[in-house]
Design a protein around this motif. Structure first.
Motif, PDB file in Angstrom:
ATOM      1  N   LYS A 203       0.825  -1.219   0.000  1.00 31.39           N
ATOM      2  CA  LYS A 203       0.000   0.000   0.000  1.00 31.39           C
ATOM      3  C   LYS A 203       0.856   1.264   0.000  1.00 31.39           C
ATOM      4  N   LEU A 204       2.136   1.083   0.087  1.00 34.65           N
ATOM      5  CA  LEU A 204       3.049   2.208   0.299  1.00 34.65           C
ATOM      6  C   LEU A 204       2.993   3.236  -0.816  1.00 34.65           C
ATOM      7  N   GLN A 205       2.811   2.758  -2.050  1.00 34.73           N
ATOM      8  CA  GLN A 205       2.875   3.668  -3.193  1.00 34.73           C
ATOM      9  C   GLN A 205       1.753   4.705  -3.164  1.00 34.73           C
ATOM     10  N   SER A 206       0.677   4.404  -2.449  1.00 35.72           N
ATOM     11  CA  SER A 206      -0.434   5.348  -2.376  1.00 35.72           C
ATOM     12  C   SER A 206      -0.050   6.633  -1.634  1.00 35.72           C
ATOM     13  N   LEU A 207       1.055   6.607  -0.886  1.00 35.49           N
ATOM     14  CA  LEU A 207       1.499   7.777  -0.131  1.00 35.49           C
ATOM     15  C   LEU A 207       2.422   8.692  -0.920  1.00 35.49           C
ATOM     16  N   VAL A 208       2.898   8.222  -2.072  1.00 34.15           N
ATOM     17  CA  VAL A 208       3.903   8.967  -2.840  1.00 34.15           C
ATOM     18  C   VAL A 208       3.450  10.374  -3.242  1.00 34.15           C
ATOM     19  N   PRO A 209       2.172  10.570  -3.626  1.00 35.25           N
ATOM     20  CA  PRO A 209       1.775  11.940  -3.987  1.00 35.25           C
ATOM     21  C   PRO A 209       1.864  12.935  -2.824  1.00 35.25           C
ATOM     22  N   GLU A 210       1.831  12.435  -1.581  1.00 34.40           N
ATOM     23  CA  GLU A 210       1.787  13.325  -0.420  1.00 34.40           C
ATOM     24  C   GLU A 210       3.121  13.453   0.317  1.00 34.40           C
ATOM     25  N   TYR A 211       3.984  12.418   0.223  1.00 34.53           N
ATOM     26  CA  TYR A 211       5.196  12.393   1.040  1.00 34.53           C
ATOM     27  C   TYR A 211       6.379  11.869   0.231  1.00 34.53           C
ATOM     28  N   ASN A 212       7.596  12.259   0.678  1.00 35.95           N
ATOM     29  CA  ASN A 212       8.806  11.567   0.234  1.00 35.95           C
ATOM     30  C   ASN A 212       8.890  10.284   1.058  1.00 35.95           C
ATOM     31  N   ILE A 213       9.068   9.152   0.392  1.00 31.93           N
ATOM     32  CA  ILE A 213       9.045   7.866   1.088  1.00 31.93           C
ATOM     33  C   ILE A 213      10.407   7.175   1.002  1.00 31.93           C
ATOM     34  N   LEU A 214      10.995   6.881   2.168  1.00 31.55           N
ATOM     35  CA  LEU A 214      12.225   6.106   2.269  1.00 31.55           C
ATOM     36  C   LEU A 214      11.883   4.765   2.924  1.00 31.55           C
ATOM     37  N   VAL A 215      12.600   3.709   2.535  1.00 28.81           N
ATOM     38  CA  VAL A 215      12.353   2.374   3.101  1.00 28.81           C
ATOM     39  C   VAL A 215      13.672   1.699   3.435  1.00 28.81           C
ATOM     40  N   THR A 216      13.772   1.169   4.643  1.00 31.43           N
ATOM     41  CA  THR A 216      14.909   0.332   5.028  1.00 31.43           C
ATOM     42  C   THR A 216      14.369  -0.921   5.703  1.00 31.43           C
ATOM     43  N   LEU A 217      14.997  -2.042   5.433  1.00 31.40           N
ATOM     44  CA  LEU A 217      14.531  -3.321   5.949  1.00 31.40           C
ATOM     45  C   LEU A 217      15.645  -4.045   6.699  1.00 31.40           C
ATOM     46  N   HIS A 218      15.253  -4.923   7.581  1.00 30.91           N
ATOM     47  CA  HIS A 218      16.201  -5.771   8.297  1.00 30.91           C
ATOM     48  C   HIS A 218      17.051  -6.539   7.282  1.00 30.91           C
ATOM     49  N   PRO A 219      18.353  -6.718   7.543  1.00 36.81           N
ATOM     50  CA  PRO A 219      19.221  -7.419   6.580  1.00 36.81           C
ATOM     51  C   PRO A 219      18.731  -8.814   6.195  1.00 36.81           C
ATOM     52  N   ARG A 220      17.987  -9.461   7.082  1.00 38.00           N
ATOM     53  CA  ARG A 220      17.535 -10.821   6.792  1.00 38.00           C
ATOM     54  C   ARG A 220      16.110 -10.869   6.254  1.00 38.00           C
ATOM     55  N   MET A 221      15.544  -9.722   5.941  1.00 35.75           N
ATOM     56  CA  MET A 221      14.189  -9.696   5.398  1.00 35.75           C
ATOM     57  C   MET A 221      14.100 -10.561   4.148  1.00 35.75           C
ATOM     58  N   SER A 222      13.000 -11.266   3.979  1.00 35.26           N
ATOM     59  CA  SER A 222      12.855 -12.178   2.849  1.00 35.26           C
ATOM     60  C   SER A 222      12.888 -11.413   1.524  1.00 35.26           C
ATOM     61  N   ASN A 223      13.358 -12.088   0.490  1.00 33.02           N
ATOM     62  CA  ASN A 223      13.488 -11.468  -0.825  1.00 33.02           C
ATOM     63  C   ASN A 223      12.151 -11.006  -1.382  1.00 33.02           C
ATOM     64  N   PHE A 224      11.073 -11.650  -0.981  1.00 34.15           N
ATOM     65  CA  PHE A 224       9.742 -11.262  -1.472  1.00 34.15           C
ATOM     66  C   PHE A 224       9.478  -9.791  -1.178  1.00 34.15           C
ATOM     67  N   TYR A 225       9.616  -9.409   0.090  1.00 36.90           N
ATOM     68  CA  TYR A 225       9.371  -8.015   0.469  1.00 36.90           C
ATOM     69  C   TYR A 225      10.468  -7.090  -0.050  1.00 36.90           C
ATOM     70  N   ARG A 226      11.707  -7.550   0.038  1.00 42.56           N
ATOM     71  CA  ARG A 226      12.832  -6.723  -0.391  1.00 42.56           C
ATOM     72  C   ARG A 226      12.713  -6.363  -1.882  1.00 42.56           C
ATOM     73  N   ASN A 227      12.478  -7.359  -2.712  1.00 44.70           N
ATOM     74  CA  ASN A 227      12.395  -7.115  -4.155  1.00 44.70           C
ATOM     75  C   ASN A 227      11.196  -6.249  -4.512  1.00 44.70           C
ATOM     76  N   HIS A 228      10.091  -6.501  -3.842  1.00 44.05           N
ATOM     77  CA  HIS A 228       8.890  -5.703  -4.121  1.00 44.05           C
ATOM     78  C   HIS A 228       9.137  -4.224  -3.823  1.00 44.05           C
ATOM     79  N   LEU A 229       9.647  -3.940  -2.649  1.00 46.68           N
ATOM     80  CA  LEU A 229       9.826  -2.549  -2.224  1.00 46.68           C
ATOM     81  C   LEU A 229      10.969  -1.847  -2.961  1.00 46.68           C
ATOM     82  N   ALA A 230      11.997  -2.607  -3.292  1.00 45.84           N
ATOM     83  CA  ALA A 230      13.144  -2.015  -3.990  1.00 45.84           C
ATOM     84  C   ALA A 230      12.793  -1.579  -5.405  1.00 45.84           C
ATOM     85  N   ASN A 231      11.721  -2.119  -5.947  1.00 44.04           N
ATOM     86  CA  ASN A 231      11.368  -1.837  -7.338  1.00 44.04           C
ATOM     87  C   ASN A 231      10.115  -0.985  -7.498  1.00 44.04           C
ATOM     88  N   LEU A 232       9.629  -0.426  -6.405  1.00 42.43           N
ATOM     89  CA  LEU A 232       8.438   0.413  -6.489  1.00 42.43           C
ATOM     90  C   LEU A 232       8.798   1.809  -6.998  1.00 42.43           C
TER      91      LEU A 232
END
Length: 353
Positions: A203-232
């Motif tokens: 749902k994160l992309q819905s905030l882009v028109p209103e805010y600058n969005i930065l994302v950082t994840l735990h080093p061991r976060m699964s690739n599913f979430y990492r790849n999704h967020l890194a490519n938004l």
């Protein structure tokens, strides 16, 4: 109990004794599970003599080598038999020889989860904690070799490493909109059962028109979430190891039970946290501590109003963050790396520079 300790005890002891016979001088190693371990060590390193490194996987080596500021031999675990080892993990059992001096340090700024059993801490000669509060918690469980020295990683916040011109350049590089607030999202490892990343990643992309969005994840976060967020599109995914410049340019920080919450408090930014279901690792007192410094929400639909509240009450909530940081990290003065080095030298005097 880690049964590997007992299965490997006899063969490792035998090989260790043989290696010691043929080694002309004592060998001390830094045990590295991932590159973040060495990144934390960087503020301890200047106060010690050079030492070699042991890694848990060959895959770490190409990323680790550019970080080294001296010529170091790199060993692959378990093919190493040191006289002393330093690590940022509670894994003394990997070196099942009582004569090996083992020094541990906390990996994160604060332990927001249930501690391992005291047995594992007592395998160390010394285990250095980020706060006296953590020390008291562990001592109540029966852990003995624990001592508070602060958080070495935080030292760079006290030595002018992030001047205004550097932060301005970072904002320009990221192409942040100066008319928007900057919101930093973070989450602990999804495999811990204590992450809330599933509540916002899609749902994160819905905030882009209103805010600058930065994302950082735990080093061991699964690739599913990492790849999704890194490519938004429109999302600035942070893969830099040094998170502090990004915290310093953020207006609001969002987390769950991740140890970055302590670092949000160091830089005194308003905090929002997503609630999680109770697990075996959650602790009521820790959850209450998180609530005391953050606006607590359950769902993404509550986020916009929470961000508005966080921005409007930043000044009023600052004292609460200042107060709690003395519990999370102490001492907090930019000299934790030096104190850690002195404790290490007390046990391994050959590492005195």
């Amino acid at each position: 109990m880690v049964y590997t300790y007992y299965f490997s005890f006899l063969p490792y002891n035998l090989i260790w004794k043989l290696a010691k016979l043929f080694r002309p001088k004592k060998q001390y190693l830094l045990h590295v599970e991932d590159c973040f371990d060495y990144f934390i060590f960087c503020n301890i390193r200047p106060h010690l003599a050079p030492l070699d490194i042991v890694v848990s996987s060959k895959a770490i080596i190409p990323k680790l080598k550019p970080m080294l500021d001296h010529s170091a031999k790199i060993y692959l675990y378990p093919f190493c038999f040191p006289d002393g080892v330093i690590m940022f993990r509670n894994a003394a059992w990997k070196y099942p020889v009582k004569s090996i001096i083992k020094i541990g340090l906390e990996h994160g700024a604060y332990n927001f989860k249930r501690f391992p059993k005291a047995y594992y801490y007592n395998l160390f000669n010394s285990y250095l904690m980020t706060s006296s509060h953590d020390v008291a918690r562990l001592q109540a469980l029966g852990a003995k070799p624990v001592k508070a020295i602060g958080y070495p990683k935080s030292d760079t916040l006290f030595n002018d490493s992030y001047p205004p011109e550097l932060l301005s350049e970072l904002r320009n590089t990221l192409k942040l909109d100066n008319h928007k607030a900057t919101i930093l999202f973070s989450s602990t490892w999804d495999g811990s059962g204590m992450s809330a990343v599933h509540k916002w990643y899609d749902k994160l992309q819905s905030l882009v028109p209103e805010y600058n969005i930065l994302v950082t994840l735990h080093p061991r976060m699964s690739n599913f979430y990492r790849n999704h967020l890194a490519n938004l599109p429109g999302i600035h995914y942070i893969d830099a190891m040094d998170i502090y410049p990004y915290l310093l340019i953020s207006d609001v920080c969002i987390g769950d039970t991740n140890s970055l919450i302590a670092e949000f408090c160091i830089v005194n930014r308003p905090i929002i946290t997503f609630s999680i279901d109770a697990t075996k690792r959650t602790m009521d007192d820790v959850i209450e501590l998180i609530k005391s410094v953050s606006i607590r929400i359950d769902t993404f639909s509550q986020l916009r109003s929470a961000i508005t509240e966080a921005l409007n009450t930043s000044t009023q909530t600052a004292p609460a963050r200042t107060k709690v940081i003395t519990k999370l990290i102490s001492p907090l003065d930019g000299h934790a790396g030096f104190r850690a080095a002195q404790e290490i030298i007390n046990l391994l005097p050959e590492l005195k520079p």
